[in-house]
Design an enzyme around this catalytic site. Structure first.
Site, PDB file in Angstrom:
ATOM      1  N   HIS A  37       0.841  -1.209   0.000  1.00 46.02           N
ATOM      2  CA  HIS A  37       0.000   0.000   0.000  1.00 46.02           C
ATOM      3  C   HIS A  37       0.878   1.262   0.000  1.00 46.02           C
ATOM      4  O   HIS A  37       0.560   2.249  -0.673  1.00 46.02           O
ATOM      5  CB  HIS A  37      -0.892   0.030   1.242  1.00 46.02           C
ATOM      6  CG  HIS A  37      -1.872  -1.109   1.345  1.00 46.02           C
ATOM      7  ND1 HIS A  37      -1.815  -2.058   2.333  1.00 46.02           N
ATOM      8  CD2 HIS A  37      -2.940  -1.435   0.581  1.00 46.02           C
ATOM      9  CE1 HIS A  37      -2.811  -2.913   2.180  1.00 46.02           C
ATOM     10  NE2 HIS A  37      -3.504  -2.574   1.129  1.00 46.02           N
ATOM     11  N   GLY A 147      -2.679  -1.571  -7.490  1.00 40.52           N
ATOM     12  CA  GLY A 147      -1.492  -2.423  -7.515  1.00 40.52           C
ATOM     13  C   GLY A 147      -1.595  -3.509  -8.581  1.00 40.52           C
ATOM     14  O   GLY A 147      -2.667  -4.077  -8.792  1.00 40.52           O
ATOM     15  N   LYS A 149      -0.452  -6.295  -8.186  1.00 42.21           N
ATOM     16  CA  LYS A 149      -0.731  -7.527  -7.415  1.00 42.21           C
ATOM     17  C   LYS A 149      -2.129  -8.072  -7.747  1.00 42.21           C
ATOM     18  O   LYS A 149      -2.325  -9.262  -7.904  1.00 42.21           O
ATOM     19  CB  LYS A 149      -0.583  -7.183  -5.937  1.00 42.21           C
ATOM     20  CG  LYS A 149      -1.420  -7.931  -4.973  1.00 42.21           C
ATOM     21  CD  LYS A 149      -0.750  -9.158  -4.485  1.00 42.21           C
ATOM     22  CE  LYS A 149      -1.576  -9.958  -3.517  1.00 42.21           C
ATOM     23  NZ  LYS A 149      -2.813  -9.387  -3.049  1.00 42.21           N
TER      24      LYS A 149
HETATM   25  P1  AMP Z   1      -6.309  -4.127  -0.634  1.00 43.87           P
HETATM   26  O1  AMP Z   1      -6.179  -3.311   0.617  1.00 43.87           O
HETATM   27  O2  AMP Z   1      -5.768  -5.512  -0.514  1.00 43.87           O
HETATM   28  O3  AMP Z   1      -7.690  -4.071  -1.242  1.00 43.87           O
HETATM   29  O4  AMP Z   1      -5.351  -3.421  -1.692  1.00 43.87           O
HETATM   30  C1  AMP Z   1      -5.453  -2.068  -1.984  1.00 43.87           C
HETATM   31  C2  AMP Z   1      -4.571  -1.751  -3.159  1.00 43.87           C
HETATM   32  O5  AMP Z   1      -3.226  -2.087  -2.829  1.00 43.87           O
HETATM   33  C3  AMP Z   1      -4.935  -2.552  -4.423  1.00 43.87           C
HETATM   34  O6  AMP Z   1      -4.804  -1.706  -5.553  1.00 43.87           O
HETATM   35  C4  AMP Z   1      -3.890  -3.626  -4.437  1.00 43.87           C
HETATM   36  O7  AMP Z   1      -3.595  -4.117  -5.731  1.00 43.87           O
HETATM   37  C5  AMP Z   1      -2.695  -2.913  -3.852  1.00 43.87           C
HETATM   38  N1  AMP Z   1      -1.737  -3.868  -3.296  1.00 43.87           N
HETATM   39  C6  AMP Z   1      -2.013  -4.832  -2.386  1.00 43.87           C
HETATM   40  N2  AMP Z   1      -0.915  -5.579  -2.158  1.00 43.87           N
HETATM   41  C7  AMP Z   1       0.065  -5.074  -2.935  1.00 43.87           C
HETATM   42  C8  AMP Z   1       1.428  -5.424  -3.158  1.00 43.87           C
HETATM   43  N3  AMP Z   1       2.025  -6.440  -2.528  1.00 43.87           N
HETATM   44  N4  AMP Z   1       2.142  -4.682  -4.031  1.00 43.87           N
HETATM   45  C9  AMP Z   1       1.552  -3.650  -4.702  1.00 43.87           C
HETATM   46  N5  AMP Z   1       0.277  -3.271  -4.528  1.00 43.87           N
HETATM   47  C10 AMP Z   1      -0.467  -3.974  -3.672  1.00 43.87           C
END
Ligand code: AMP
Length: 278
Positions: A37, A147, A149
């Site tokens: 994040h 991300g 990811k």
């Molecule tokens: P989340 O809180 O899991 O919904 O993720 C929020 C944002 O952070 C999304 O755009 C994800 O793709 C990004 N994100 C989560 N994990 C990673 C990571 N390891 N590297 C890069 N971006 C990430």
């Protein structure tokens, strides 16, 4: 840093930012912030004067048998991390602030969200599109940072932006990994030490496939079999291993530059996803 819970306050504040000439960047998250994040926040800070981080565990993107209740939450800590990293405002609404009890409108993407995670998580991408569309209408960002990811998610959001004419530029940040190669994820908090060892096979398998591709192997079946074997050897349960066109997410037979290997596995009860772009 502003801490905003109400939709109308967020709209008012963001509109003021826009009217004063600021470029507003939005980083949507479900909280339990980690370095993945933070890399998104850093990217947003590069081109935006005002960075808004939303922290919202969105109920509509979880299926009935998924981990909504159990999903890790750490709001106070997340807010202090955002403060430390120079975020301008955090948007931390409650679920009933975001969704009226009789909410009846959603945003459905009907092509890119059908396969891969969409196949095993029915309704997931409709929940994602709906909440992101709402966030766009609440934060009025010039840019939104997602991300790599969640590759399929980024592709679906890009399509939504195009098809619904949201005046938002999407930026995608590379995958941030732990030392052992595991893609950082809030769900990694579910993993035991032995799970983590097994999960490190995911990035190792993707890396080997990447090396084979650069050594001349372009047969998608051969590369996905290679990945599959490594995941099975590590004792992971495979949801899918697919090599797809990076734009339309259709499976490919011959791998070209820009195609993507996407993986979803269960490590015990924990569902993990990862990918690499060839
Ligand atoms: P989340 O809180 O899991 O919904 O993720 C929020 C944002 O952070 C999304 O755009 C994800 O793709 C990004 N994100 C989560 N994990 C990673 C990571 N390891 N590297 C890069 N971006 C990430």
């Amino acid at each position: 840093m502003r801490i905003i819970k109400r939709v109308n306050e967020m709209q008012r504040w963001s509109m003021e930012q826009r009217l004063s000439g600021h470029i507003v960047g939005l980083v949507p998250t479900m909280g339990c912030l980690h370095e993945g994040h933070l890399s998104l926040i850093e990217l947003a800070k590069q081109e935006c004067d005002t960075v808004v981080v939303s922290i919202f565990v969105n109920p509509s993107q979880f299926g009935p048998d998924e981990d909504f209740e159990r999903y890790p939450r750490n709001k106070e800590n997340d807010i202090s991390i955002c403060e430390k990293y120079g975020v301008s405002a955090v948007f931390v609404p409650d679920a009933d602030e975001m969704y009226a009890a009789d909410t009846s409108v959603c945003v459905e993407e009907k092509s890119l969200s059908v396969g891969l995670c969409g196949a095993s998580r029915p309704g997931h991408f409709t929940g994602v599109c709906t909440v992101v569309a709402k966030l766009f209408n609440i934060v009025f960002p010039n840019q939104a940072v997602f991300g790599q990811k969640d590759y399929q998610q980024a592709a679906v959001i890009q399509r939504m932006i195009r098809d619904l004419n949201f005046p938002v530029e999407l930026r995608i940040a590379p995958v941030v990994r732990e030392k052992n190669g595991i893609a950082m994820s809030s769900r990694n908090t579910y993993l035991s030490e032995s799970d983590r060892k097994r999960a490190s096979a995911i990035s190792a398998a993707l890396e080997i496939a990447q090396e084979k591709y650069f050594a001349g192997e372009a047969d998608a079946a051969a590369l996905s079999n290679l990945i599959t074997d490594k995941l099975l050897d590590a004792g992971l349960n495979i949801d899918y291993v697919q090599i797809v066109d990076g734009y339309n997410l259709n499976p490919v037979e011959t791998v070209n530059m820009g195609d993507v290997a996407l993986v979803a596995v269960y490590c015990g009860d924990t569902r993990l996803i990862d990918n690499c772009i060839f």
